[in-house]
Design a protein around this motif. Structure first.
Motif, short mmCIF file in Angstrom:
data_model
loop_
_atom_site.label_atom_id
_atom_site.label_comp_id
_atom_site.label_asym_id
_atom_site.label_seq_id
_atom_site.Cartn_x
_atom_site.Cartn_y
_atom_site.Cartn_z
N THR A 5 16.26 27.24 -29.48
CA THR A 5 15.24 28.17 -29.00
C THR A 5 15.55 28.70 -27.60
N ASP A 6 16.64 28.20 -27.00
CA ASP A 6 16.99 28.60 -25.64
C ASP A 6 18.13 29.61 -25.63
N PHE A 7 18.08 30.50 -24.64
CA PHE A 7 19.23 31.34 -24.33
C PHE A 7 20.20 30.50 -23.50
N ILE A 8 21.47 30.83 -23.58
CA ILE A 8 22.46 30.29 -22.66
C ILE A 8 22.91 31.47 -21.80
N VAL A 9 22.75 31.33 -20.48
CA VAL A 9 23.13 32.41 -19.57
C VAL A 9 24.20 31.93 -18.62
N GLN A 10 24.99 32.87 -18.15
CA GLN A 10 26.06 32.56 -17.20
C GLN A 10 25.71 33.17 -15.85
N ILE A 11 25.79 32.36 -14.81
CA ILE A 11 25.47 32.79 -13.46
C ILE A 11 26.71 32.60 -12.60
N ASP A 12 27.18 33.68 -11.98
CA ASP A 12 28.43 33.62 -11.21
C ASP A 12 28.37 32.56 -10.11
N PHE A 13 27.25 32.51 -9.41
CA PHE A 13 27.06 31.51 -8.35
C PHE A 13 25.55 31.31 -8.20
N PRO A 14 25.10 30.09 -7.94
CA PRO A 14 23.66 29.83 -7.93
C PRO A 14 22.92 30.38 -6.72
N TYR A 15 23.57 30.40 -5.55
CA TYR A 15 22.88 30.83 -4.33
C TYR A 15 23.73 31.78 -3.51
N HIS A 16 23.07 32.76 -2.90
CA HIS A 16 23.72 33.60 -1.89
C HIS A 16 23.80 32.80 -0.59
N GLU A 17 24.76 33.12 0.24
CA GLU A 17 24.88 32.45 1.54
C GLU A 17 23.88 33.01 2.55
N SER A 34 14.79 27.71 1.80
CA SER A 34 14.61 29.12 1.40
C SER A 34 15.27 29.38 0.05
N ALA A 35 15.13 28.44 -0.87
CA ALA A 35 15.78 28.55 -2.18
C ALA A 35 15.34 29.81 -2.92
N ASN A 36 14.07 30.17 -2.81
CA ASN A 36 13.55 31.33 -3.53
C ASN A 36 14.19 32.62 -3.05
N MET A 37 14.49 32.71 -1.75
CA MET A 37 15.08 33.91 -1.18
C MET A 37 16.59 33.99 -1.44
N LEU A 38 17.25 32.84 -1.55
CA LEU A 38 18.70 32.82 -1.70
C LEU A 38 19.17 32.71 -3.15
N ALA A 39 18.27 32.35 -4.06
CA ALA A 39 18.66 32.15 -5.46
C ALA A 39 19.25 33.43 -6.05
N ASN A 40 20.36 33.30 -6.74
CA ASN A 40 20.98 34.43 -7.42
C ASN A 40 20.32 34.57 -8.78
N TYR A 180 12.91 38.08 -5.48
CA TYR A 180 13.80 39.04 -4.85
C TYR A 180 14.81 39.55 -5.87
N VAL A 181 14.84 40.86 -6.05
CA VAL A 181 15.78 41.50 -6.97
C VAL A 181 16.64 42.46 -6.17
N GLU A 182 17.93 42.17 -6.10
CA GLU A 182 18.88 43.00 -5.36
C GLU A 182 18.38 43.27 -3.94
N GLY A 183 17.87 42.23 -3.29
CA GLY A 183 17.43 42.30 -1.90
C GLY A 183 16.03 42.82 -1.69
N LYS A 184 15.38 43.30 -2.74
CA LYS A 184 14.03 43.83 -2.60
C LYS A 184 12.99 42.80 -3.08
N LYS A 185 11.89 42.73 -2.34
CA LYS A 185 10.86 41.74 -2.64
C LYS A 185 9.83 42.31 -3.60
N PHE A 186 9.56 41.56 -4.67
CA PHE A 186 8.53 41.94 -5.64
C PHE A 186 7.62 40.74 -5.88
#
Length: 199
Positions: A5-17, A34-40, A180-186
């Motif tokens: 029932t799960d998707f398998i997704v690929q993430i290039d890196f977990p966090y931005h610096e 600040s995990a929420n702000m840095l999470a990819n 945060y999506v592409e640097g913009k806060k929603f």
């Protein structure tokens, strides 16, 4: 690798610096605080669930719930436990429930679209017109910057009752999650949290 029932997704890196604001300013932050702000939150679908018809395709780009990447920190032991959703560290593969996919698109050349009942919105700014008083002075920092519970829809599902650009009223201002999506806060909410559309 496929989930039932799960998707398998690929993430290039977990966090931005560092975190980049909308005006281009960049800040170096600590992911422990600040995990929420840095999470990819951008991922790519690696495989579809066997038991569900999702409408998504392998290779589609998705925006995911950032908590998928959060690690459990153990300060007393000076260590941490990786995300419980990580299934293949070498290939950066994570398992994810359909409800944790917020937006999707076929490629960078396509617009983001809301998935299931997820809505991304932003607060409506308060109008600058106000009644001046010669008796009471209210400092600028004490004045509300946004209308309480009033938001503008930025992303939603094609089948949603609301559309992009609609002004909506939420049942509770504490229900939204900052994203945060592409640097913009929603602000992320679900359709069930919308009680009305404003004129």
């Amino acid at each position: 690798m496929k989930g039932i029932t799960d998707f398998i997704v690929q993430i290039d890196f977990p966090y931005h610096e560092k975190h980049k604001t909308e005006n281009g300013t960049e800040f170096f932050l600590d992911k422990r605080w600040s995990a929420n702000m840095l999470a990819n939150t951008k991922a790519k679908i690696y495989s579809l669930p066997l038991a569900e018809s999702s409408g998504l395709k392998k290779g589609d780009e998705v925006i995911i719930d950032p908590t998928l990447l959060f690690e459990q920190n153990y300060f007393l032991m000076h260590g941490n436990q990786e995300s419980v959703f990580l299934v293949d560290k070498e290939n950066s593969l994570y398992k994810i429930k359909p409800s944790m996919i917020l937006l999707y698109r076929e490629s960078e050349n396509h617009e983001w679209v809301g998935y299931l009942e997820n809505i991304l919105c932003k607060p409506i700014e308060v109008s600058n017109t106000e009644v001046k008083s010669s008796v009471i002075f209210i400092p600028e920092v004490a004045k509300p910057k946004h209308e309480e519970n009033l938001f503008e829809v930025c992303f939603c599902s094609e089948n949603s009752e609301v559309k992009k650009g609609d002004k909506i009223i939420l049942s509770d201002k504490d229900l939204f999650v900052e994203l945060y999506v592409e640097g913009k806060k929603f602000y992320w909410v679900r359709e069930q949290n919308v009680i009305a559309k404003a004129a």
